[in-house]
Design a protein around this motif. Structure first.
Motif, PDB file in Angstrom:
ATOM      1  N   VAL A 194      23.396  56.663  32.685  1.00 31.49           N
ATOM      2  CA  VAL A 194      23.415  55.331  33.287  1.00 31.49           C
ATOM      3  C   VAL A 194      23.663  54.274  32.214  1.00 31.49           C
ATOM      4  N   VAL A 195      23.008  54.419  31.069  1.00 26.40           N
ATOM      5  CA  VAL A 195      23.199  53.456  29.984  1.00 26.40           C
ATOM      6  C   VAL A 195      24.653  53.483  29.504  1.00 26.40           C
ATOM      7  N   ASN A 196      25.241  54.669  29.416  1.00 23.48           N
ATOM      8  CA  ASN A 196      26.666  54.771  29.065  1.00 23.48           C
ATOM      9  C   ASN A 196      27.531  54.023  30.078  1.00 23.48           C
ATOM     10  N   ALA A 197      27.193  54.177  31.356  1.00 22.91           N
ATOM     11  CA  ALA A 197      27.961  53.495  32.401  1.00 22.91           C
ATOM     12  C   ALA A 197      27.866  51.979  32.252  1.00 22.91           C
ATOM     13  N   ILE A 198      26.666  51.484  31.936  1.00 13.83           N
ATOM     14  CA  ILE A 198      26.473  50.037  31.742  1.00 13.83           C
ATOM     15  C   ILE A 198      27.356  49.533  30.603  1.00 13.83           C
ATOM     16  N   ALA A 199      27.317  50.251  29.471  1.00  7.92           N
ATOM     17  CA  ALA A 199      28.096  49.816  28.306  1.00  7.92           C
ATOM     18  C   ALA A 199      29.589  49.931  28.551  1.00  7.92           C
ATOM     19  N   ALA A 200      30.015  51.026  29.164  1.00  6.15           N
ATOM     20  CA  ALA A 200      31.449  51.236  29.383  1.00  6.15           C
ATOM     21  C   ALA A 200      32.022  50.168  30.309  1.00  6.15           C
ATOM     22  N   HIS A 201      31.304  49.844  31.386  1.00  8.83           N
ATOM     23  CA  HIS A 201      31.811  48.832  32.309  1.00  8.83           C
ATOM     24  C   HIS A 201      31.816  47.449  31.670  1.00  8.83           C
ATOM     25  N   ALA A 202      30.836  47.170  30.818  1.00  9.91           N
ATOM     26  CA  ALA A 202      30.791  45.871  30.151  1.00  9.91           C
ATOM     27  C   ALA A 202      32.007  45.666  29.256  1.00  9.91           C
ATOM     28  N   ARG A 203      32.552  46.766  28.715  1.00 13.84           N
ATOM     29  CA  ARG A 203      33.683  46.670  27.783  1.00 13.84           C
ATOM     30  C   ARG A 203      35.024  46.906  28.461  1.00 13.84           C
ATOM     31  N   HIS A 204      35.046  47.608  29.586  1.00 11.65           N
ATOM     32  CA  HIS A 204      36.310  47.977  30.233  1.00 11.65           C
ATOM     33  C   HIS A 204      36.161  47.760  31.737  1.00 11.65           C
ATOM     34  N   LYS A 205      36.705  46.703  32.252  1.00  9.97           N
ATOM     35  CA  LYS A 205      36.529  46.338  33.664  1.00  9.97           C
ATOM     36  C   LYS A 205      37.564  47.048  34.529  1.00  9.97           C
ATOM     37  N   THR A 206      37.437  48.364  34.605  1.00  9.27           N
ATOM     38  CA  THR A 206      38.367  49.155  35.404  1.00  9.27           C
ATOM     39  C   THR A 206      37.668  50.443  35.811  1.00  9.27           C
ATOM     40  N   ASP A 207      38.346  51.284  36.584  1.00  8.80           N
ATOM     41  CA  ASP A 207      37.788  52.603  36.869  1.00  8.80           C
ATOM     42  C   ASP A 207      37.709  53.392  35.568  1.00  8.80           C
ATOM     43  N   LEU A 208      36.601  54.129  35.404  1.00  4.34           N
ATOM     44  CA  LEU A 208      36.345  54.799  34.131  1.00  4.34           C
ATOM     45  C   LEU A 208      35.875  56.232  34.332  1.00  4.34           C
ATOM     46  N   ILE A 209      36.224  57.058  33.363  1.00  6.66           N
ATOM     47  CA  ILE A 209      35.597  58.365  33.184  1.00  6.66           C
ATOM     48  C   ILE A 209      34.995  58.348  31.786  1.00  6.66           C
ATOM     49  N   VAL A 210      33.686  58.564  31.697  1.00  2.00           N
ATOM     50  CA  VAL A 210      33.013  58.610  30.396  1.00  2.00           C
ATOM     51  C   VAL A 210      32.654  60.059  30.100  1.00  2.00           C
ATOM     52  N   VAL A 211      33.171  60.566  28.995  1.00  2.00           N
ATOM     53  CA  VAL A 211      32.886  61.939  28.572  1.00  2.00           C
ATOM     54  C   VAL A 211      31.936  61.873  27.388  1.00  2.00           C
ATOM     55  N   ASP A 212      30.750  62.457  27.542  1.00  2.00           N
ATOM     56  CA  ASP A 212      29.719  62.402  26.506  1.00  2.00           C
ATOM     57  C   ASP A 212      29.456  63.813  25.993  1.00  2.00           C
ATOM     58  N   PHE A 213      29.763  64.022  24.709  1.00  3.37           N
ATOM     59  CA  PHE A 213      29.570  65.329  24.085  1.00  3.37           C
ATOM     60  C   PHE A 213      28.172  65.407  23.486  1.00  3.37           C
TER      61      PHE A 213
END
Length: 260
Positions: free
Chosen positions: A112-131
């Protein structure tokens, strides 16, 4: 300054944040039995090496996927930093984004925290891959809502399972094969090919399927320790952001304190 704590299954990351800028970070192996006093001795020495002291920390926020670790981290904050920590996802620090899944309470705090940060920086549909211990693929829509994702065994877990189940296979390092041939000539070469290129194929294949299902232009963001290694051997990522979780904690802290 803010001390952001990301307690994962393998490591706990502590980061010192000033005005959303990470000024120092440290990592220690996760051990739910580690006491607040042990954390304090370790952190006090590391803060000093960076020119800081415990008195410089006036706020703490914690995200954890290891419930047993939370008590000692909370005691660390209250006893040694003299502040009540914010716990990501609690009443004092609610997510502030829509978790559009049937069981939102089961979504890992780091995701969830990754989603918050990713959306704050990229205002589009996103896929976040966390290794991490597991490799997770998270889908965030253009409104910032968390839509779900995929959990796969991390590459280290995959290698551990292979080596422990096959008595004659040697332990190898996680690294790219020396060339791009997929015909291994030795046992170790074959293992490197299977583990590394097999993982790249899995990662690229799942991202391709996610893109097709989303059906709109999507940015793919990678985070976690091995993201840089895989980025050098695949063009699937649009951005590498190794500090995504810490940045998300910083944003969540700001939003929570403003709300209070």
């Amino acid at each position: 300054m803010l001390l952001a704590v990301d307690a994962g299954n393998t490591n706990v990351v502590f980061a010192l944040v000033a005005k959303r800028e990470i000024v120092a970070r440290w990592r220690i192996a996760t051990d739910a039995r580690r006491t607040a006093d042990e954390y304090a001795v370790w952190l006090n020495q590391l803060l000093g090496l960076e020119g800081y002291s415990m008195a410089d920390v006036n706020a703490v926020i914690i995200a954890t996927v290891v419930p047993r670790a939370l008590h000692n981290l909370t005691v660390l904050s209250t006893k040694y930093f003299k502040v009540e920590p914010l716990v990501a996802g609690s009443d004092a620090a609610p997510w502030g984004i829509v978790l559009d899944v049937p069981e939102p309470q089961t979504v890992g705090a780091d995701r969830v925290v990754n989603a918050i940060a990713a959306h704050a920086r990229h205002k589009t549909d996103l896929i976040v891959v966390d290794f991490g211990t597991a490799t997770t693929f998270d889908v965030i829509d253009y409104n910032g809502a968390y839509k779900g994702g995929i959990i796969a065994a991390g590459i280290n877990l995959s290698l551990d399972a292979l080596v422990s189940a096959a008595a004659k296979l040697p332990r190898i390092a996680i690294e790219a094969p020396t060339d791009r041939s997929v015909i291994g000539r030795t046992t170790e070469d074959q293992m490197h090919i299977g583990v590394f290129w097999g993982y790249v194929a899995m990662m690229e294949g799942l991202v391709t399927r996610l893109r097709a299902e989303i059906g709109r232009p999507v940015k793919v963001i990678a985070t976690g320790g091995l993201s840089v290694l895989f980025d050098a051997h695949s063009d699937v990522f649009d951005a590498i952001e190794p500090d995504l979780t810490i940045r998300g904690l910083s944003i969540l802290y700001e939003r929570s304190t403003a709300r209070a």
